[in-house]
Design an enzyme around this catalytic site. Sequence first.
Site, PDB file in Angstrom:
ATOM      1  N   ALA A   1       0.853  -1.181   0.000  1.00  8.50           N
ATOM      2  CA  ALA A   1       0.000   0.000   0.000  1.00  8.50           C
ATOM      3  C   ALA A   1       0.890   1.232   0.000  1.00  8.50           C
ATOM      4  CB  ALA A   1      -0.874  -0.016   1.248  1.00  8.50           C
TER       5      ALA A   1
ATOM      6  N   GLY B   1       0.740  -4.980   1.024  1.00  8.47           N
ATOM      7  CA  GLY B   1      -0.511  -4.982   0.284  1.00  8.47           C
ATOM      8  C   GLY B   1      -0.377  -5.605  -1.099  1.00  8.47           C
TER       9      GLY B   1
ATOM     10  N   GLU C   1      -0.793  -9.162  -0.478  1.00  5.50           N
ATOM     11  CA  GLU C   1      -2.186  -9.368  -0.051  1.00  5.50           C
ATOM     12  C   GLU C   1      -3.115  -9.357  -1.259  1.00  5.50           C
ATOM     13  OE1 GLU C   1      -1.748  -6.178   2.997  1.00  5.50           O
ATOM     14  OE2 GLU C   1      -2.763  -7.605   4.299  1.00  5.50           O
TER      15      GLU C   1
ATOM     16  N   GLU D   1       5.068  -5.460   6.988  1.00  8.41           N
ATOM     17  CA  GLU D   1       4.370  -4.432   7.754  1.00  8.41           C
ATOM     18  C   GLU D   1       4.954  -4.230   9.147  1.00  8.41           C
ATOM     19  OE1 GLU D   1       2.937  -6.467   5.683  1.00  8.41           O
ATOM     20  OE2 GLU D   1       1.244  -5.530   4.647  1.00  8.41           O
TER      21      GLU D   1
END
Length: 706
Positions: A67, A106, A109, A129
Site C-alpha cells: 500500500a 498490500g 495481499e 508491515e
Amino acid sequence: MSVQSESTVTYTLQGSVGVAEISNPPVNAINRAVRSGLSAALDRAVSDPGAKALLIVSAGRVFMAGADITEFGGAAGGPTLQELEAALEAAPLPVVAAIQGMALGGGLELAMSCHYRIASPDAKLGLPEITLGLIPGAGGTQRLPRLIGAGHALDMMLSGAPISAAQGAERGLIDEVAAGDLREAAMVFCRRLVMEGQGPRPTRDLTVREALSDAVAAEALAKHARTIKGLTAPSLVVDAIKAASLPFDQGMRVEAKLADHSLELRESHALRHLFFAERLAGKTPGTSGDALAPIRTAAVIGAGTMGGGIAQAFADAGLSVILVDSEDAALKRGIETIRSNYAASVKRGRIDQPTADQRLGRITPSTNLADAGTADVVIEAVFEDMDIKKRVLRVLDALVPPERLIASNTSTLSVTELARATAHPRRFAGLHFFSPAHIMKLLEIVRGEDTAPQTLGVALQVSRVLKKIAVVANDGFGFIGNRMMLDGYFREAEQLMLEGASPGEVDSALERFGFAMGPQRVSDLGGTDVGTKARAQLYKRENRPDPYFVIADELTRLGRLGQKSGSGFYRYASGGRDALPDSDVSALIEQLAAQRGIVRRSIPEDEIVERCVLSLILMGARVLEEGIASRASDVDVVWTSGYGFPRHLGGPLFHADTLGLGSVAQRIRVYHSRYGHYWRPASLIDQLAAEGSGFVQWDQSRRRET
Ligand code: 3H9
C-alpha cells in the site's frame, strides 16, 4: 498522487485473456489510482465477452511494494484495498497474478486475493508491515494462514523478511514458478486454465489447517524477540492470525480492528518516519546533478580493522579492491582477518564457499601506494592521527587523477584541515564508517568547507554501491553521531556514575529504555582506549571542561581496556563476555567524585533515562543549530542506524516531539540550573516549543522553503 487511474492501469484483451497492467513507478505502490484502475479493469474483464480469465501484471522491476504509505492517515479515496480484493476474489472468471521482483505487504495481499499466482524464479514474497509497526491490514493475516498454515504465516509476519518464489511454491503460496519469460508463462498458464475449464478459486473458501496455538505463538515470539523488542504489533499479529480460524468475514473484521489500532500506535508513526527519513538522508541538496561515472574499483589505504572492513564491504558489493598497506606484516594480518570473517560467514550458512572465495579474490593486497592511482575511488583509512593522515593524503593526491574522489575514513579529525593539506581540496570528503565496516549500515559522509558538489555526489554514490544508509554531515567536533554521543549521552552517563549510579544501573536503565546495549557495556566492547584516543584527537579541535570522561580515561590509564583485557567498567571471567560488577571500579568512581566534591546519592532509574535521553536530544538540537546536520530526520537516522537508539521511538528528535518540546525545554532548564555548561538550552528547542511545533514540522517547513 495526481496520476490518472486510466494511465496507471491499462486493460487489453489478448486472445481469451484480459490483461490488466499496473504502472505506478518506481515500485508500483498501491495508491488510489492503482485501486481505481484495477477495479475498472476488473469491471471491463467481467463485462468483456472475449475475456475468459484476467491476468494482473506490473510494469517495472517490482510487482507491488505494498500500500502507498504516504496515503496512510489521510482521505485516500476510491475503493479500499480490501474492497478491491473482495471484488477480485468474487470475480466470475479466474484471476491470476504474475509476480516479478517483489510482492510486498498490500502487494502480496492483493496477489493472495487473486485465484492463482505465478512468479518469476527471482521473485520475493513478504509481509514487511511489522518493520513499519503495522500488521497486514488487507486480508494478509486471514489469507496467508489459509494458504501456507498459521505457523509459517506467523513466522513471515514477525520476521517481515520475504521468502523466495521456490519457498512460496513449496508452501502453497505460489502455483507455478515460471521457467523463462514471466509474461509468456503467465499467458500460457491462463490459457491452460481456460482450456481446462478451471474457474475461480477463492482463497477465502479455504480453511486454516491448524489454528494458531499459544505454544506456537510463544515460540515464534521468542524466536524473533531481538528484532521485535518494544513493539506492540507482534501481539496484534498473533491475535489476527488466531482469528483466521473463524469464518472469513468475521476474521476480516478482527483484522480490520487490529490493523486500525496498529496504524494509530506511536511506534508505527515512528517507524514510518524512519522509513522515509532513511531514504531522504541520501538525497542532499548541494550535490551536482552531473551524471556520475560508474564505480568499478576502489583502493583502500591501511589494512587495520577499519581499512580491512571497508575493503570487505567493497568486495561484498562486487567491486575490485586494492588494499594497500606500507607494512607487509600488517597487510598479511588484514587479509587474514578478512579471510576468517568470510570463513565465519560460510560456517554460519550466510554465504557458500565459492562466494567467499570469489569475494576474497576481489581484494588485491599491495604495499605500493602507487597502485591506488588506478582506482575509481580512494579511501584512506590509516591510523587516526592528523599528521600521519596528512602525509599519506599528500602522496595520494599526487598519484590519483584530480577528478577522482579521495576520502578519509575518520571519526574525529577536521575534514577541512585534512583536505587543505592536499593540492585538490575540492575532490576530498570524509567518510565515517562504523565498525565492523562491512556490517554496519550507517555511513556518515562529511562535507569539508571545500568539498565540491560533484565530490559529494560521488561519496553518496559510494554509499549506494555499498548499500549503506548515508547521512551527510558538515565538518565539526564529532560530526553528528559522536558529537551527540560524547557531549550528550555518554558524558551524562559518566556524570550519573560520579553522582552515585553504578555502571550496571546506568546500563540496565538504558537497555530497558530500548538501547541494545548500555553505554558502559558499549565502551567495554569497543575498548575504553579507543574512546580515549579518539577524544585526544578531538581535544586538539576543541577543549571540554571537567568532568569529561574522567572515569573512562582513568580506566584506560590503568590498562582496564574492556573485554579484550578482561576488565573495564566491568570485569569479565577469562574469555567470557558477561559483564560482572567490579568493586575496584566503584572505589575508583567514588575517588574521582570525591576529588570533585560531588555528593553521591542513589539515583532513580527514571532520572538516569531522562538525563541521558534529554542530553542526547539537546545535542541533537545543537548540531542542527550549528549546521552540522541539515535535517532533524538525519539525526534520527544516525542514531537509530549507527548507535542503537530504539527504532520504535523513531530516533532522539522524533522522540522529543513525542515527549512534547514544551516539557523537553522545561526539563532542560531544570538540569541547566543544576549543572550549567553542558545543559545550556538550545534556542531551536525553545523556539519550536514556543510555537507549539516540533522537529518533524521544522523539517517539513524547511523542505517547503527549498
Ligand atoms: C502495507 O502494505 C499495508 C497493508 O498491509 C494494508 C493496507 C490497507 N509506499 O526503497 P526505495 C518509495 S504497508 C509509498 O528507495 P529500493 C520510496 O519512499 C507497506 N512509497 O527502492 C522511494 O521514494 P523516493 C508494506 C514507497 O529499490 C521509492 O519508492 N510494504 C513505498 O531500494 C523507491 O524506494 C513495505 O513496507 C510504499 N509502500 O527498494 C515495502 N515503497 O524515491 C516498502 C517504496 O521518493 N518498500 N516507496 O525516495 C520497500 O521495502 C522498498 O521500497 C523496496 C524497493 C524493497 C520495494
